[in-house]
Write a protein that holds these residues in place. Structure first.
Motif, PDB file in Angstrom:
ATOM      1  N   ASN A 167       0.928  -1.243   0.035  1.00  0.00           N
ATOM      2  CA  ASN A 167       0.058   0.104  -0.243  1.00  0.00           C
ATOM      3  C   ASN A 167       0.871   1.270  -0.017  1.00  0.00           C
ATOM      4  OD1 ASN A 167      -2.385  -1.427   0.184  1.00  0.00           O
ATOM      5  ND2 ASN A 167      -2.140  -1.809   2.381  1.00  0.00           N
ATOM      6  N   GLY A 168       1.884   1.249  -0.669  1.00  0.00           N
ATOM      7  CA  GLY A 168       2.898   2.401  -0.853  1.00  0.00           C
ATOM      8  C   GLY A 168       3.671   2.615   0.288  1.00  0.00           C
ATOM      9  N   VAL A 169       3.736   1.811   1.166  1.00  0.00           N
ATOM     10  CA  VAL A 169       4.723   1.769   2.285  1.00  0.00           C
ATOM     11  C   VAL A 169       5.703   0.649   2.281  1.00  0.00           C
ATOM     12  CG1 VAL A 169       4.909   1.985   4.825  1.00  0.00           C
ATOM     13  CG2 VAL A 169       2.735   3.061   3.662  1.00  0.00           C
ATOM     14  N   ALA A 170       7.051   1.038   2.406  1.00  0.00           N
ATOM     15  CA  ALA A 170       8.150   0.093   2.646  1.00  0.00           C
ATOM     16  C   ALA A 170       8.063  -0.613   4.087  1.00  0.00           C
ATOM     17  CB  ALA A 170       9.322   0.401   2.520  1.00  0.00           C
ATOM     18  N   ARG A 171       7.729  -1.977   3.861  1.00  0.00           N
ATOM     19  CA  ARG A 171       7.581  -2.715   5.124  1.00  0.00           C
ATOM     20  C   ARG A 171       8.528  -3.934   5.411  1.00  0.00           C
ATOM     21  NH1 ARG A 171       4.016   0.385   8.121  1.00  0.00           N
ATOM     22  NH2 ARG A 171       2.094   0.580   6.901  1.00  0.00           N
ATOM     23  N   GLY A 172       9.634  -3.771   4.545  1.00  0.00           N
ATOM     24  CA  GLY A 172      10.749  -4.831   4.842  1.00  0.00           C
ATOM     25  C   GLY A 172      11.678  -4.857   3.546  1.00  0.00           C
ATOM     26  N   VAL A 173      12.442  -5.901   3.778  1.00  0.00           N
ATOM     27  CA  VAL A 173      13.404  -5.774   2.328  1.00  0.00           C
ATOM     28  C   VAL A 173      13.499  -7.447   2.241  1.00  0.00           C
ATOM     29  CG1 VAL A 173      14.619  -3.861   2.973  1.00  0.00           C
ATOM     30  CG2 VAL A 173      15.584  -5.897   3.735  1.00  0.00           C
ATOM     31  N   THR A 174      13.984  -7.709   1.077  1.00  0.00           N
ATOM     32  CA  THR A 174      14.591  -9.149   0.800  1.00  0.00           C
ATOM     33  C   THR A 174      16.103  -9.000   0.456  1.00  0.00           C
ATOM     34  OG1 THR A 174      14.253  -9.089  -1.590  1.00  0.00           O
ATOM     35  CG2 THR A 174      12.388  -9.989  -0.314  1.00  0.00           C
ATOM     36  N   TYR A 175      16.796  -9.899   0.923  1.00  0.00           N
ATOM     37  CA  TYR A 175      18.314  -9.896   0.682  1.00  0.00           C
ATOM     38  C   TYR A 175      18.841 -11.343   0.728  1.00  0.00           C
ATOM     39  CZ  TYR A 175      19.252 -10.891   5.676  1.00  0.00           C
ATOM     40  OH  TYR A 175      19.044 -11.456   6.865  1.00  0.00           O
ATOM     41  N   TYR A 176      20.188 -11.405   0.068  1.00  0.00           N
ATOM     42  CA  TYR A 176      20.825 -12.745   0.298  1.00  0.00           C
ATOM     43  C   TYR A 176      21.951 -12.335   1.146  1.00  0.00           C
ATOM     44  CZ  TYR A 176      18.993 -14.178  -4.302  1.00  0.00           C
ATOM     45  OH  TYR A 176      17.875 -14.589  -5.208  1.00  0.00           O
ATOM     46  N   ASP A 177      22.027 -13.448   2.176  1.00  0.00           N
ATOM     47  CA  ASP A 177      22.975 -13.419   3.076  1.00  0.00           C
ATOM     48  C   ASP A 177      24.406 -13.928   2.631  1.00  0.00           C
ATOM     49  OD1 ASP A 177      22.842 -16.345   2.949  1.00  0.00           O
ATOM     50  OD2 ASP A 177      21.821 -16.474   4.665  1.00  0.00           O
ATOM     51  N   SER A 178      25.203 -14.028   3.542  1.00  0.00           N
ATOM     52  CA  SER A 178      26.716 -14.307   3.290  1.00  0.00           C
ATOM     53  C   SER A 178      26.592 -15.557   2.621  1.00  0.00           C
ATOM     54  CB  SER A 178      27.562 -14.150   4.511  1.00  0.00           C
ATOM     55  OG  SER A 178      27.115 -15.051   5.508  1.00  0.00           O
ATOM     56  N   GLN A 179      25.861 -16.621   2.813  1.00  0.00           N
ATOM     57  CA  GLN A 179      25.935 -18.078   2.235  1.00  0.00           C
ATOM     58  C   GLN A 179      25.355 -18.132   0.888  1.00  0.00           C
ATOM     59  OE1 GLN A 179      27.952 -19.999   3.995  1.00  0.00           O
ATOM     60  NE2 GLN A 179      28.365 -18.242   5.342  1.00  0.00           N
ATOM     61  N   GLY A 180      24.711 -16.836   0.461  1.00  0.00           N
ATOM     62  CA  GLY A 180      23.923 -16.755  -0.819  1.00  0.00           C
ATOM     63  C   GLY A 180      22.502 -17.126  -0.638  1.00  0.00           C
ATOM     64  N   GLN A 181      21.872 -17.378   0.442  1.00  0.00           N
ATOM     65  CA  GLN A 181      20.513 -17.771   0.763  1.00  0.00           C
ATOM     66  C   GLN A 181      19.649 -16.727   0.893  1.00  0.00           C
ATOM     67  OE1 GLN A 181      19.796 -21.009   0.787  1.00  0.00           O
ATOM     68  NE2 GLN A 181      21.885 -21.289   0.215  1.00  0.00           N
ATOM     69  N   PRO A 182      18.457 -16.557   0.111  1.00  0.00           N
ATOM     70  CA  PRO A 182      17.493 -15.544   0.250  1.00  0.00           C
ATOM     71  C   PRO A 182      16.984 -15.394   1.449  1.00  0.00           C
ATOM     72  CG  PRO A 182      16.525 -17.308  -0.876  1.00  0.00           C
ATOM     73  CD  PRO A 182      18.081 -17.915  -0.443  1.00  0.00           C
ATOM     74  N   GLN A 183      16.876 -14.326   2.116  1.00  0.00           N
ATOM     75  CA  GLN A 183      16.270 -13.873   3.334  1.00  0.00           C
ATOM     76  C   GLN A 183      15.059 -12.825   3.286  1.00  0.00           C
ATOM     77  OE1 GLN A 183      17.015 -15.617   6.148  1.00  0.00           O
ATOM     78  NE2 GLN A 183      18.634 -16.734   5.569  1.00  0.00           N
ATOM     79  N   THR A 184      14.080 -12.964   4.284  1.00  0.00           N
ATOM     80  CA  THR A 184      13.019 -11.684   4.152  1.00  0.00           C
ATOM     81  C   THR A 184      13.136 -11.365   5.558  1.00  0.00           C
ATOM     82  OG1 THR A 184      11.988 -12.643   2.537  1.00  0.00           O
ATOM     83  CG2 THR A 184      10.733 -10.867   3.913  1.00  0.00           C
ATOM     84  N   VAL A 185      13.283 -10.050   5.651  1.00  0.00           N
ATOM     85  CA  VAL A 185      13.003  -9.338   6.992  1.00  0.00           C
ATOM     86  C   VAL A 185      12.131  -8.077   6.822  1.00  0.00           C
ATOM     87  CG1 VAL A 185      14.765  -7.878   7.028  1.00  0.00           C
ATOM     88  CG2 VAL A 185      14.251  -8.417   9.266  1.00  0.00           C
ATOM     89  N   ARG A 186      11.100  -8.026   8.113  1.00  0.00           N
ATOM     90  CA  ARG A 186      10.181  -6.995   7.967  1.00  0.00           C
ATOM     91  C   ARG A 186      10.565  -5.950   9.076  1.00  0.00           C
ATOM     92  NH1 ARG A 186       6.184  -8.557   4.562  1.00  0.00           N
ATOM     93  NH2 ARG A 186       4.650  -7.260   5.582  1.00  0.00           N
ATOM     94  N   ALA A 187       9.897  -4.809   8.978  1.00  0.00           N
ATOM     95  CA  ALA A 187       9.969  -3.553   9.782  1.00  0.00           C
ATOM     96  C   ALA A 187       8.975  -2.680   9.553  1.00  0.00           C
ATOM     97  CB  ALA A 187      11.388  -3.094   9.697  1.00  0.00           C
ATOM     98  N   ALA A 188       8.849  -1.755  10.766  1.00  0.00           N
ATOM     99  CA  ALA A 188       7.692  -0.678  10.623  1.00  0.00           C
ATOM    100  C   ALA A 188       8.448   0.386   9.813  1.00  0.00           C
ATOM    101  CB  ALA A 188       7.512  -0.300  11.719  1.00  0.00           C
ATOM    102  N   ARG A 189       9.474   0.424   9.736  1.00  0.00           N
ATOM    103  CA  ARG A 189      10.237   1.569   9.072  1.00  0.00           C
ATOM    104  C   ARG A 189      11.648   1.167   8.297  1.00  0.00           C
ATOM    105  NH1 ARG A 189       5.808   3.351   9.755  1.00  0.00           N
ATOM    106  NH2 ARG A 189       5.360   5.185  10.610  1.00  0.00           N
ATOM    107  N   THR A 190      11.683   1.611   7.114  1.00  0.00           N
ATOM    108  CA  THR A 190      13.163   1.209   6.349  1.00  0.00           C
ATOM    109  C   THR A 190      13.629   2.533   6.004  1.00  0.00           C
ATOM    110  OG1 THR A 190      12.094  -0.869   5.767  1.00  0.00           O
ATOM    111  CG2 THR A 190      14.109  -0.030   4.402  1.00  0.00           C
ATOM    112  N   LEU A 191      15.033   2.627   6.403  1.00  0.00           N
ATOM    113  CA  LEU A 191      15.869   3.691   5.693  1.00  0.00           C
ATOM    114  C   LEU A 191      16.982   3.202   4.895  1.00  0.00           C
ATOM    115  CD1 LEU A 191      16.861   6.508   6.228  1.00  0.00           C
ATOM    116  CD2 LEU A 191      18.294   5.700   8.074  1.00  0.00           C
ATOM    117  N   LEU A 192      16.985   4.073   3.583  1.00  0.00           N
ATOM    118  CA  LEU A 192      18.252   3.740   2.652  1.00  0.00           C
ATOM    119  C   LEU A 192      19.360   4.700   3.136  1.00  0.00           C
ATOM    120  CD1 LEU A 192      15.954   3.467  -0.656  1.00  0.00           C
ATOM    121  CD2 LEU A 192      17.168   1.614   0.864  1.00  0.00           C
ATOM    122  N   ALA A 193      20.572   4.130   3.406  1.00  0.00           N
ATOM    123  CA  ALA A 193      21.589   4.993   3.722  1.00  0.00           C
ATOM    124  C   ALA A 193      22.626   4.251   2.929  1.00  0.00           C
ATOM    125  CB  ALA A 193      21.973   5.288   5.390  1.00  0.00           C
TER     126      ALA A 193
END
Length: 254
Positions: A167-193
């Motif tokens: 709904n137009g709001v960032a609620r988390g991210v998907t990423y690959y970890d150090s072993q190359g495995q896909p992961q998902t983590v959620r949060a109320a707020r996400t900051l790009l730095a």
């Protein structure tokens, strides 16, 4: 602290990037909830660590935030956002003093006060240095402080691939970890730095991690991007086919 996350684990805040911006945000947010820092390399590998020059703030007796702002607007030749310049110059002294209070090893003069340099378009002395490794020293200070906060977790070598938008709001991210495995983590707020995109150029003094990830992530999530023509680079570098393009100090030019 550092840690390994399981798929779909939730935090209050996600910060992507471990330079000055991300670390200072993590320190500020830590009292308000659980903070997760995702960094795609080692935690100290960012543009911050390569910043040899100093940091400017109106902390001298003959200086003021208005004078600093006037110098900045004049040097910007009509391209500055005046509101952003005002915030930068008004807030700068407070945050530089904070860094001093936290133990940042800025150079000192004979009286033990911060040594202020005069550079570029600045009309008075207002540049603080920590030798020729100012960024690395500030990063060290912030990492030391963030590391001691129990609500801050860091995951290294995490390559973020997408923002989870609902709904137009960032609620988390998907990423690959150090072993190359896909992961998902959620949060109320996400900051790009995530820093800049200097690596779009063949010849650059920007570090290998400066690949514009955050800009791409934001764009793909539907954010508007602007001012992409402004890429920070250093104009003096070693030109040798068998060596990296490392930065050569401004002092050599002068």
């Amino acid at each position: 602290m550092t840690g390994v996350l399981h798929d779909h684990q939730s935090h209050d805040f996600i910060i992507i990037g471990s330079g000055i911006a991300g670390l200072r945000a993590a320190i500020e947010l830590a009292p308000a909830g659980r903070v997760l820092i995702l960094t795609k390399a080692d935690p100290t590998e960012s543009n911050t660590g390569y910043a040899q020059g100093g940091i400017a703030a109106a902390v001298g007796a003959d200086d003021s935030s208005k004078l600093h702002a006037d110098d900045t607007i004049r040097a910007g030749d009509g391209l500055c956002d005046a509101a952003a310049v005002k915030i930068l110059c008004d807030e700068g002294p407070r945050y530089v003093r904070e860094l001093l209070d936290w133990g940042t090893g800025f150079d000192r003069d004979g009286r033990g006060d911060p040594a202020l340099g005069l550079e570029a378009a600045h009309s008075v002395r207002r540049i603080l240095h920590a030798g020729d490794s100012t960024g690395r020293e500030i990063g060290r200070t912030l990492w030391q402080r963030a590391r001691g906060l129990g609500s801050v977790t860091t995951v290294n070598h995490a390559l973020v691939t997408a923002l989870l938008v609902e709904n137009g709001v960032a609620r988390g991210v998907t990423y690959y970890d150090s072993q190359g495995q896909p992961q998902t983590v959620r949060a109320a707020r996400t900051l790009l730095a995530t820093g800049g995109a200097g690596q779009v150029f063949r010849e650059t003094t920007n570090p290998a991690v400066a690949t514009g990830d955050g800009i791409a992530l934001a764009f793909e999530a539907g954010a508007r991007v602007c001012d992409l023509e402004f890429v920070q680079f250093h104009p003096t570098a070693l030109n040798h086919p068998d060596a990296p393009r490392f930065l050569i100090s401004e002092a050599v030019r002068e």
